[in-house]
Motif scaffolding. Structure first.
Motif, PDB file in Angstrom:
ATOM      1  N   ASP A 157      -9.247   9.196  -3.623  1.00  0.00           N
ATOM      2  CA  ASP A 157      -9.530   7.774  -3.843  1.00  0.00           C
ATOM      3  C   ASP A 157     -11.030   7.521  -3.887  1.00  0.00           C
ATOM      4  N   ALA A 170       0.834  -1.202   0.000  1.00  0.00           N
ATOM      5  CA  ALA A 170       0.000   0.000   0.000  1.00  0.00           C
ATOM      6  C   ALA A 170       0.870   1.254   0.000  1.00  0.00           C
ATOM      7  N   GLN A 227      -8.560  -0.824  -4.721  1.00  0.00           N
ATOM      8  CA  GLN A 227      -7.481  -0.965  -3.749  1.00  0.00           C
ATOM      9  C   GLN A 227      -7.868  -1.943  -2.646  1.00  0.00           C
ATOM     10  N   LYS A 285      -0.920   4.024   3.175  1.00  0.00           N
ATOM     11  CA  LYS A 285      -1.158   5.312   2.539  1.00  0.00           C
ATOM     12  C   LYS A 285      -0.604   6.458   3.395  1.00  0.00           C
ATOM     13  N   GLU A 335       0.849   3.931  -3.119  1.00  0.00           N
ATOM     14  CA  GLU A 335       0.464   5.328  -2.908  1.00  0.00           C
ATOM     15  C   GLU A 335       1.430   6.288  -3.594  1.00  0.00           C
ATOM     16  N   TRP A 336       2.657   5.829  -3.820  1.00  0.00           N
ATOM     17  CA  TRP A 336       3.633   6.691  -4.479  1.00  0.00           C
ATOM     18  C   TRP A 336       3.348   6.861  -5.969  1.00  0.00           C
ATOM     19  N   SER A 372      -5.218  13.592  -1.515  1.00  0.00           N
ATOM     20  CA  SER A 372      -4.830  12.210  -1.817  1.00  0.00           C
ATOM     21  C   SER A 372      -5.855  11.209  -1.303  1.00  0.00           C
ATOM     22  N   LEU A 373      -6.215  11.310  -0.024  1.00  0.00           N
ATOM     23  CA  LEU A 373      -7.133  10.333   0.560  1.00  0.00           C
ATOM     24  C   LEU A 373      -8.563  10.495   0.034  1.00  0.00           C
TER      25      LEU A 373
END
Length: 261
Positions: free
Chosen positions: A87, A4, A96, A110, A8-9, A83-84
């Motif tokens: 998703d 994970a 995911q 993450k 995330e990268w 970012s979060l």
């Protein structure tokens, strides 16, 4: 969790995102350093303007970085929230979870990636601020001897560490907003509205509240407790308590909320 973290990268490493984030950070850091030195010795116009003697002290090298601590916090909040919450907005979270059904491991991976990314952002800001501080010091006749001493290096290390905590603390607020609202626009808007106008207005109207509001406490930590009524250690304990509560709420919502898209 490692998978994970690495996954995330992929979105964090997108060229447009990296260039935009680090370019904005470098510009803000440059602005902070320039304004810090240009305002030296001038009448007070916003807060305590640094005296040349203060800039020449061991802690003078981090004054430019501390001047933009609130903006580094804003970057931390926006990066994590975008970012979060992204998703959910892009509908990628369901995929995911199929690859990693253990939700808390996914969230931990993450968050670890985001913590690392924010550390790089703060370090980049520190490099720009320090480089410009050395370049601008001769213009204002500020001695840099104390900056390169052992005490100066310790102050620089503490300044960077404090601003890291500040960025991570704002990132926790961004994570909570992202999981609650599940929309990048909403989470960033609400998060910024709270830490900027709301907290500033409340602290301005009722001054004692500044010792308990998380955003104000993070600014206290970022500046090493200098110029704030709350002692550094007390601010740290209160921020830690707030962070633990926010982390627990974020984890519970992420673990038990249904993913509908």
């Amino acid at each position: 969790m490692i998978r994970a973290f690495l996954a995330e990268w992929l979105p964090l490493g997108r060229r447009r995102f990296v260039v935009g984030t680090f370019s904005a950070t470098a510009a803000v850091a440059a602005l902070g350093a320039v304004l810090t030195f240009l305002s030296t010795g001038t009448p007070e116009y916003y807060a305590d303007t640094p005296h040349p003697g203060r800039l020449a002290s061991a802690s003078g090298l981090v004054q430019g970085l501390n001047a933009i601590s609130i903006l580094l916090g804003v970057v931390g909040l926006c990066v994590v929230a975008a970012s979060l919450a992204g998703d959910y907005g892009r509908g990628t979270l369901r995929n995911q979870l199929m690859a990693q059904p253990h939700r808390l491991r996914l969230l931990a991976g993450k968050c670890l990636a985001l913590v690392t990314f924010l550390a790089l952002v703060v370090l980049a800001a520190a490099v720009v601020s320090v480089a410009l501080s050395f370049a601008l010091a001769p213009v204002k006749g500020v001695s840099t001897d104390a900056w390169t001493s052992a005490a100066g290096m310790r102050e620089l290390g503490k300044g960077v560490a404090n601003n890291l905590v500040n960025a991570w603390g704002f990132g926790v607020l961004g994570a909570l907003a992202a999981i609650v609202f599940r929309s990048p626009a909403a989470s960033i808007s609400v998060g910024l509205a709270y830490v900027l106008p709301v907290e500033i207005i409340v602290a301005g109207i009722w001054e004692p509240s500044g010792s308990w509001l998380p955003g104000q406490l993070l600014q206290d930590i970022a500046n090493g407790g200098h110029g704030y009524a709350t002692p550094y250690a007390d601010a740290g304990l209160r921020v830690l308590a707030y962070g633990l509560v926010a982390a627990v709420i974020t984890a519970l919502l992420f673990r038990y909320r249904d993913v509908t898209s």
